[in-house]
Design a protein around this motif. Structure first.
Motif, short mmCIF file in Angstrom:
data_model
loop_
_atom_site.label_atom_id
_atom_site.label_comp_id
_atom_site.label_asym_id
_atom_site.label_seq_id
_atom_site.Cartn_x
_atom_site.Cartn_y
_atom_site.Cartn_z
N ILE A 365 52.45 39.37 43.33
CA ILE A 365 52.27 40.24 42.17
C ILE A 365 50.88 40.89 42.19
N LYS A 366 50.17 40.75 43.31
CA LYS A 366 48.84 41.34 43.39
C LYS A 366 48.71 42.27 44.60
N ALA A 367 47.65 43.07 44.60
CA ALA A 367 47.49 44.11 45.62
C ALA A 367 47.17 43.52 47.00
N MET A 382 41.18 37.46 40.11
CA MET A 382 40.67 37.02 38.81
C MET A 382 40.95 38.11 37.77
N ASP A 383 41.63 37.72 36.72
CA ASP A 383 41.84 38.65 35.60
C ASP A 383 41.10 38.09 34.40
N VAL A 384 40.35 38.93 33.72
CA VAL A 384 39.69 38.51 32.48
C VAL A 384 40.57 38.91 31.31
N GLY A 390 44.50 41.22 25.77
CA GLY A 390 45.10 40.72 27.00
C GLY A 390 44.18 41.11 28.16
N GLU A 391 44.74 41.59 29.26
CA GLU A 391 43.92 41.90 30.44
C GLU A 391 42.94 43.03 30.16
N ILE A 392 41.68 42.74 30.37
CA ILE A 392 40.65 43.79 30.19
C ILE A 392 39.99 44.10 31.54
N ILE A 393 39.95 43.08 32.43
CA ILE A 393 39.40 43.24 33.77
C ILE A 393 40.38 42.68 34.79
N GLY A 394 40.54 43.39 35.91
CA GLY A 394 41.29 42.84 37.04
C GLY A 394 40.40 42.93 38.26
N GLY A 395 40.35 41.86 39.06
CA GLY A 395 39.50 41.91 40.25
C GLY A 395 39.86 40.82 41.23
MG MG Z 1 45.53 44.27 36.75
#
Ligand code: MG
Ligand code: 4AD
Length: 468
Positions: A365-367, A382-384, A390-395
């Motif tokens: 489910i990730k890149a 890591m998702d913040v 809900g999700e504000i940061i994806g990294g």
């Molecule tokens: Mg994301």
């Protein structure tokens, strides 16, 4: 009107000691009064607060004063005096008024009943003149400045990544195509497909969904970079959290592992919230008092609490237990699913009561670019996750190993042709590195307490909506 006095902004007028002759310009919010005196509330966008103008009607042309209606643009000269009324320290005792732009009170749509957010989105000229959007747009500007200041103070290089690109950075295929081909007469190749060699760039191009891939080239040369620019996603998500055109901040750092990445993300977002609390008090207090009286407390609490870090797998266990205990989610939960915002918010709001960083998501489910874990199933993502959002940061930490990255691209059936330039970073002097993306409007949703992402951007773009 004589010009020897320079215009002073309302924000500065309100901070001045009484006594001076001043010139103010702005738009009339309200006019009230009695036979002898009129009180005009004037706003010029420099602050949420209005300056009160006191007009001696007996000494003022009645026809002129009749043109001073809500929405009209005026210039006022007069003396700044101590105000006896409550609510303001100073006011202007008007000696001269000029109407710069009349505003027909019958046709001007700013009636109390007309001010739903949905309605305001349809009236482009009026929306930014309301107290609410004035506050939101000033906050937006302040936050953009705070972001640049944060990275600048840490020595990050601001890298401008392209808006037009041939690569699908997230591999999700939600891209807006960019073309100058005649849609009624599309050139075909031998196989009957579109002949993109005839297109403007000689290949198929789109608007970027992320500046990350180019950002990685910057980081693996300059060390630490960030991007901050428009981002486009043609996902048909009509939710209060999705825009088709939004702004993203993407820092990318050489020599950071996932722990360093998480630490930066937490420090970054806390610094931004602190900046808002310290520098935007009037606008935040207005939004707090008007719409959401927990806003200031929520902001303060994020600054003061440590984010909870746990793995995706642990998060799923908590959610499955909640379901077993009778909690109802709209979408099902099991290991492998992409979390919905209701799941993310459950973890943040109900279970932990503070922001959460979820790590080590299933690779499917990730890149493609995320660093693969030893287990063969998860990646160092890591998702913040934030309250209300809900999700504000994806990294993630990035896969630095050429062989593994190459194999993943194959496994996903992605086009390597459009990614060779990117793979070169792994071929030539590859280094461990990490980064993340903060959705600017998601941050603004949190900071302003607004409910709909369309209301934290001046000109929202969503499916079937590209007005103005
Ligand atoms: Mg994301
Ligand atoms: O999680 P996303 O898709 O991650 C990336 O694009 C990575 N390239 C980031 C990186 O590692 N450099 O998007 C990052 C953030 C999301 O967490 C969300 O806040 C925001 O961008 N976002 C959106 N905001 C508004 N509307 C949309 N359609 C959004 N899609 C993502």
């Amino acid at each position: 009107m004589s010009q020897e006095i320079l215009r002073t902004k309302v924000k500065d007028l309100l901070a001045k000691a009484p006594g001076e002759d001043v010139l103010a310009k702005g738009w009339v919010r309200t006019k009230r009064g009695n036979k002898e005196i009129a009180f005009i509330a004037l706003n010029d966008g420099s602050t949420i607060n209005n300056i009160q103008i006191v007009v001696d009607k007996t000494a003022t042309d009645a026809e002129l004063l009749a043109k001073v209606t809500t929405g009209a643009c005026i210039a006022v000269r007069g003396k700044l005096v101590e105000s006896i009324g409550s609510g303001q320290a100073v006011e202007i005792q008007a000696s001269e008024i000029e109407v710069l732009g009349e505003c027909d009170p019958v046709r001007y749509p700013l009636q109390k009943k007309d001010t739903t957010f949905e309605y305001l989105r349809t009236v482009a000229h009026m929306r930014p003149r309301t107290n609410t959007f004035g506050a939101v747009l000033r906050l937006r500007s302040q936050m953009a400045f705070a972001i640049h200041e944060y990275f600048h103070s840490k020595g990050f290089v601001y890298l401008h990544t392209p808006l037009i690109t041939a690569a699908d950075a997230e591999g999700a295929g939600n891209m807006f195509q960019v073309t100058t081909l005649d849609l009624l007469n599309i050139p075909k190749d031998k196989k009957g497909g579109v002949d993109f060699s005839k297109d403007f760039f000689g290949k198929r191009t789109s608007l970027t969904v992320s500046g990350q891939l180019e950002g990685e080239l910057g980081a693996t040369a300059l060390g630490e970079i960030y991007t901050f620019g428009p981002t486009f996603r043609a996902e048909n998500s009509n939710t209060p959290r999705h825009l088709a055109e939004f702004w993203m901040i993407e820092p990318e750092m050489a020599f950071y592992d996932i722990k360093d990445n998480m630490a930066l993300a937490e420090d970054f977002i806390k610094s931004l919230v602190r900046y808002a609390l310290e520098n935007c008090h009037d606008d935040l207090k207005f939004l707090n008092d008007r719409y959401d009286n927990e806003l200031l407390d929520r902001l303060q609490s994020v600054v003061n609490t440590e984010f909870k870090i746990l793995t995706y797998t642990e998060g799923i266990e908590i959610l499955e237990k909640a379901v077993a205990d009778g909690h109802k989610f709209e979408y099902p939960v099991s290991w492998g699913v992409d979390l919905q915002s209701e799941h993310e918010r459950y973890l943040v709001e109900q279970h932990f009561g503070r922001p959460v960083i979820l790590t080590d998501y299933p690779k499917d489910i990730k890149a493609f670019y995320m660093k693969q874990n030893e287990d063969g199933k998860t990646v160092r993502a890591m998702d913040v996750l934030f309250p209300k959002i809900g999700e504000i940061i994806g990294g993630s930490e990035r896969e630095a190993d050429y062989g593994k990255l190459d194999a993943r691209i194959d496994e996903l059936g992605m086009s390597r042709r459009t990614l060779e330039w990117y793979l070169d970073t792994r071929r030539f002097g590859s280094c461990p590195h990490s980064g993340f993306g903060l959705g600017f409007e998601r941050l603004l949703l949190f900071i302003t307490g607004m409910q709909n992402i369309r209301d934290v951007i001046p000109f929202p773009r969503t499916p079937k909506n590209a007005e103005f």
